[in-house]
Design a protein around this motif. Structure first.
Motif, short mmCIF file in Angstrom:
data_model
loop_
_atom_site.label_atom_id
_atom_site.label_comp_id
_atom_site.label_asym_id
_atom_site.label_seq_id
_atom_site.Cartn_x
_atom_site.Cartn_y
_atom_site.Cartn_z
N LYS A 1 0.86 -1.18 0.00
CA LYS A 1 0.00 0.00 0.00
C LYS A 1 0.90 1.23 0.00
O LYS A 1 1.91 1.29 0.71
N TYR A 2 0.54 2.23 -0.81
CA TYR A 2 1.27 3.50 -0.85
C TYR A 2 1.01 4.25 0.46
O TYR A 2 -0.13 4.35 0.91
N VAL A 3 2.09 4.74 1.08
CA VAL A 3 1.96 5.53 2.31
C VAL A 3 2.98 6.67 2.28
O VAL A 3 3.97 6.62 1.56
N ASP A 4 2.75 7.66 3.10
CA ASP A 4 3.69 8.76 3.26
C ASP A 4 4.94 8.20 3.93
O ASP A 4 4.86 7.35 4.82
N CYS A 5 6.10 8.68 3.53
CA CYS A 5 7.37 8.17 4.09
C CYS A 5 7.49 8.43 5.59
O CYS A 5 8.20 7.71 6.29
N ALA A 6 6.80 9.44 6.10
CA ALA A 6 6.85 9.74 7.53
C ALA A 6 5.88 8.89 8.34
O ALA A 6 5.93 8.88 9.58
N ALA A 7 5.01 8.14 7.67
CA ALA A 7 4.01 7.32 8.36
C ALA A 7 4.68 6.16 9.09
O ALA A 7 5.68 5.60 8.61
N SER A 8 4.13 5.80 10.24
CA SER A 8 4.71 4.71 11.03
C SER A 8 4.64 3.37 10.31
O SER A 8 5.48 2.50 10.52
N GLU A 9 3.66 3.19 9.43
CA GLU A 9 3.51 1.92 8.71
C GLU A 9 4.39 1.81 7.46
O GLU A 9 4.42 0.78 6.80
N ALA A 10 5.16 2.86 7.16
CA ALA A 10 6.06 2.82 5.99
C ALA A 10 7.12 1.74 6.20
O ALA A 10 7.85 1.77 7.18
N SER A 11 7.17 0.78 5.26
CA SER A 11 8.13 -0.33 5.36
C SER A 11 9.40 -0.07 4.56
O SER A 11 10.48 -0.48 4.97
N PHE A 12 9.24 0.56 3.40
CA PHE A 12 10.41 0.80 2.55
C PHE A 12 10.16 1.97 1.62
O PHE A 12 9.03 2.37 1.38
N LYS A 13 11.26 2.50 1.11
CA LYS A 13 11.23 3.58 0.12
C LYS A 13 11.92 3.06 -1.13
O LYS A 13 12.95 2.38 -1.06
N VAL A 14 11.37 3.37 -2.29
CA VAL A 14 11.98 2.97 -3.55
C VAL A 14 13.05 4.00 -3.89
O VAL A 14 12.75 5.16 -4.17
N LEU A 15 14.30 3.56 -3.81
CA LEU A 15 15.43 4.45 -4.08
C LEU A 15 15.71 4.54 -5.58
O LEU A 15 16.19 5.57 -6.05
N GLN A 16 15.41 3.47 -6.28
CA GLN A 16 15.70 3.43 -7.71
C GLN A 16 14.74 2.44 -8.37
O GLN A 16 14.47 1.37 -7.83
N ARG A 17 14.22 2.80 -9.53
CA ARG A 17 13.41 1.90 -10.35
C ARG A 17 14.12 1.76 -11.69
O ARG A 17 14.37 2.76 -12.37
N ILE A 18 14.40 0.53 -12.08
CA ILE A 18 15.11 0.28 -13.33
C ILE A 18 14.20 -0.55 -14.23
O ILE A 18 13.96 -1.73 -13.97
N ASP A 19 13.65 0.09 -15.25
CA ASP A 19 12.77 -0.60 -16.19
C ASP A 19 13.60 -1.28 -17.27
O ASP A 19 14.64 -0.77 -17.69
N GLY A 20 13.14 -2.44 -17.72
CA GLY A 20 13.81 -3.15 -18.80
C GLY A 20 14.85 -4.16 -18.35
O GLY A 20 15.39 -4.89 -19.17
N GLN A 21 15.14 -4.21 -17.04
CA GLN A 21 16.13 -5.16 -16.52
C GLN A 21 15.69 -5.68 -15.15
O GLN A 21 15.24 -4.90 -14.31
N ALA A 22 15.85 -6.96 -14.95
CA ALA A 22 15.52 -7.59 -13.66
C ALA A 22 16.82 -8.11 -13.05
O ALA A 22 17.17 -9.28 -13.21
N ASP A 23 17.54 -7.23 -12.35
CA ASP A 23 18.85 -7.60 -11.82
C ASP A 23 19.16 -6.74 -10.59
O ASP A 23 19.43 -5.54 -10.72
N GLY A 24 19.15 -7.34 -9.42
CA GLY A 24 19.42 -6.64 -8.18
C GLY A 24 20.83 -6.09 -8.10
O GLY A 24 21.11 -5.17 -7.33
N GLU A 25 21.74 -6.63 -8.90
CA GLU A 25 23.13 -6.15 -8.93
C GLU A 25 23.23 -4.72 -9.46
O GLU A 25 24.24 -4.06 -9.28
N LEU A 26 22.19 -4.25 -10.10
CA LEU A 26 22.17 -2.89 -10.65
C LEU A 26 21.89 -1.83 -9.59
O LEU A 26 22.06 -0.63 -9.84
#
Length: 182
Positions: A132-157
């Protein structure tokens, strides 16, 4: 007098039915198919009517009675994108979240949903209710997306500040995540 007017109504009803059938025949099968689809979709929610490529917002996450709505995929609240729509229950791949909609004793929709996280935004993550989308300051925030890389499925990136990543194989996408406070 009553029986005469009833007879007229019946003949008019039959006449209208014949005209309607003729109009459908002239319009072709696609009009009939669209009409049948509209009847089948009538009890479904807007989410259950979604097509592959449409996006979904989770308003209220729950294991038995979630509240969702379709939204534009560019909307920050578009947490999921419909990856597959099925007529019967299927096992979605590990990349996807299963969505079923039931009404009474029957299931109306089966979908596989892919995460549609946006770079710079935060989300809550629950094993029971999904993302679920939440505000980053919310207590239920689990993670923030630091980078989205389209076209590649590789965590090494992912950069060194990412402490976790999610990948999708179809379409290939990598989400590099970190603390919501970062």
């Amino acid at each position: 007098m009553r029986s005469g007017s009833t007879g007229v109504r019946r003949r008019m009803g039959v006449t209208f039915a014949v005209i309607a059938a003729a109009m459908l025949a002239l319009a072709g099968c696609s009009a009939v198919e669209k009409g049948v689809q509209a009847i089948e979709d009538a009890p479904k929610s807007d989410t259950a009517r979604a097509k592959v490529g449409d996006c979904i917002n989770v308003i209220k996450a729950s294991t038995i009675d979630s509240e969702t709505e379709p939204v534009a995929c560019t909307d920050n609240r578009a947490v999921y994108q419909v990856a597959e729509v099925h007529d019967s229950k299927v096992e979605c791949s590990a990349d996807y979240t299963s969505y079923e909609e039931t009404l009474g004793s029957g299931t109306l929709a089966y979908m596989c949903l892919a995460p549609n996280f946006k770079e710079g935004l935060c989300y809550s993550d629950s094993m029971l209710t999904g993302y679920k989308y939440v505000d980053c300051a919310a207590s239920e925030a689990s993670f923030k997306v630091l980078q989205r890389i389209d076209g590649q499925a590789d965590g090494e990136l992912c950069s060194a500040d990412a402490n976790q990543y999610f990948t999708l194989t179809k379409p290939p996408t990598t989400f590099c995540t970190g603390s919501p406070k970062s």
